[in-house]
Design an enzyme around this catalytic site. Structure first.
Site, PDB file in Angstrom:
ATOM      1  N   HIS A  38       0.825  -1.202   0.000  1.00 28.74           N
ATOM      2  CA  HIS A  38       0.000   0.000   0.000  1.00 28.74           C
ATOM      3  C   HIS A  38       0.863   1.258   0.000  1.00 28.74           C
ATOM      4  O   HIS A  38       1.994   1.250   0.497  1.00 28.74           O
ATOM      5  CB  HIS A  38      -0.914   0.031   1.226  1.00 28.74           C
ATOM      6  CG  HIS A  38      -2.076  -0.900   1.128  1.00 28.74           C
ATOM      7  ND1 HIS A  38      -3.078  -0.952   2.068  1.00 28.74           N
ATOM      8  CD2 HIS A  38      -2.416  -1.817   0.189  1.00 28.74           C
ATOM      9  CE1 HIS A  38      -3.982  -1.856   1.721  1.00 28.74           C
ATOM     10  NE2 HIS A  38      -3.596  -2.395   0.578  1.00 28.74           N
ATOM     11  N   GLU A 107      -7.099  -0.566  -4.680  1.00 28.64           N
ATOM     12  CA  GLU A 107      -7.948   0.280  -3.862  1.00 28.64           C
ATOM     13  C   GLU A 107      -7.644   1.731  -4.206  1.00 28.64           C
ATOM     14  O   GLU A 107      -6.490   2.108  -4.419  1.00 28.64           O
ATOM     15  CB  GLU A 107      -7.688   0.055  -2.375  1.00 28.64           C
ATOM     16  CG  GLU A 107      -8.052  -1.315  -1.860  1.00 28.64           C
ATOM     17  CD  GLU A 107      -7.799  -1.463  -0.367  1.00 28.64           C
ATOM     18  OE1 GLU A 107      -8.000  -0.472   0.365  1.00 28.64           O
ATOM     19  OE2 GLU A 107      -7.409  -2.552   0.055  1.00 28.64           O
TER      20      GLU A 107
END
Length: 328
Positions: A38, A107
């Protein structure tokens, strides 16, 4: 036999600590380790987001036995698929064949940072299909040129190709994704212990006449602590975003967005979905639905970067023993 893994949670620990935890987790007997990829933590209180691929390279060098996964990498926006292929091949060489490339459609939290917007889920999955095709071609070590609907590759070649081919796991959350990715991936990654999804994966793999069904990989958060109240409060502080589910979480753009979306989630709500406290039997029962649904590999997330040393020193070995006994 079910394999149990440890999660290198880049959102809650810095890079040096993650490598140290990886070594300790191997020593404690975990079968594999997954590393999140991430650009940002979900909540500010988590406080970290080092570059996953540098961490994976260091972990590959520092460990000897455990299998390693990226869990998961989006190869369509923040990274071009050609670069993902190069990174994965390099980690596979460094790990002597212990690496699996986990891929997903991404995401908004992590992918919007490159300023390319945020496509619909249908478009993201189409992009992922094309990206997997490019990665597969590059893994051959041959010269690749590609012009597709979403990507171009101009005379690219991987010069360091591992002797052990890199397996590809694909994250999926529904039957449509199974239909799309059963022919493209080697392993299934899922966020829920859905036996019907696992059954559909096996059926789709058989229909595609693939070589086996591969691994079924899942992940579950736990908040172990001798003090249950402390465990609940920590889970609420750092992991209440988990209550939103993938369909919501995939579209939120910032930690502030996650904080706003979860402002009414109470500590007791989190404790209903995440096992909290010292009771290892409760953790076993929370994990049980995964192996009963047919998952072959289940990774644990111990919530809280500051708790990892104590979790690994005090809870990991008895918990692994209990999980292995219960799962047969």
């Amino acid at each position: 036999m079910t394999n149990f893994g440890y999660t290198l949670m880049t959102e809650q620990s810095g890079p040096k600590d993650l490598v140290r935890y990886a070594v300790s987790a191997e020593e404690r007997g975990f079968d594999f380790e997954v590393c999140s990829d991430h650009f940002s933590p979900w909540l500010v209180s988590q406080g970290h987001a080092p570059y996953a691929w540098t961490v994976l390279g260091a972990v590959a060098h520092a460990t000897e036995r455990v299998d390693l996964y990226s869990y998961v990498t989006c190869p369509t926006m923040r990274y071009h698929p050609a670069i993902v292929a190069q990174k994965a091949a390099t980690v596979q060489i460094l790990s002597d064949g212990r690496f699996t490339l986990g891929l997903g459609s991404g995401e908004n939290l992590n992918e919007h940072v490159v300023g390319e917007g945020w496509p619909t889920v249908e478009r993201r999955q189409e992009m992922l299909c094309e990206a997997i095709g490019i990665i597969r071609e590059l893994f051959t070590g041959e010269l690749v040129s590609w012009r597709g609907d979403y990507f171009e590759v101009d005379s690219a070649r991987l010069w360091d190709v591992p002797e052990v081919p890199v397996g590809i796991g694909v994250a999926m959350g529904g039957m449509k994704a199974v239909d799309q990715f059963a022919k493209l991936g080697d392993h299934m990654i899922a966020t829920e212990p859905d036996g019907e999804l696992v059954h559909a994966w096996h059926g789709a793999r058989r229909a595609a006449d693939t070589a086996g069904s591969g691994r079924i990989v899942g992940q579950i958060p736990v908040s172990w602590d001798p003090d249950r109240d402390a465990a609940v409060q920590r889970a609420h502080d750092q992991f209440r975003w988990f209550a939103g589910g993938w369909k919501v979480n995939a579209d939120l753009p910032t930690p502030a967005g996650f904080a706003g979306a979860t402002q009414y989630v109470r500590p007791e709500d989190v404790a209903e979905t995440i096992p909290c406290g010292p009771d290892l039997d409760a953790v076993v029962e929370a994990v049980r639905p995964y192996w009963e649904a047919g998952f072959t590999d289940i990774a644990l997330v111990q919530i809280g970067g500051e708790t990892q040393d104590r979790f690994l020193a005090e809870a990991a070995e008895p918990l692994l023993e209990a999980l292995r006994v219960a799962s047969g």
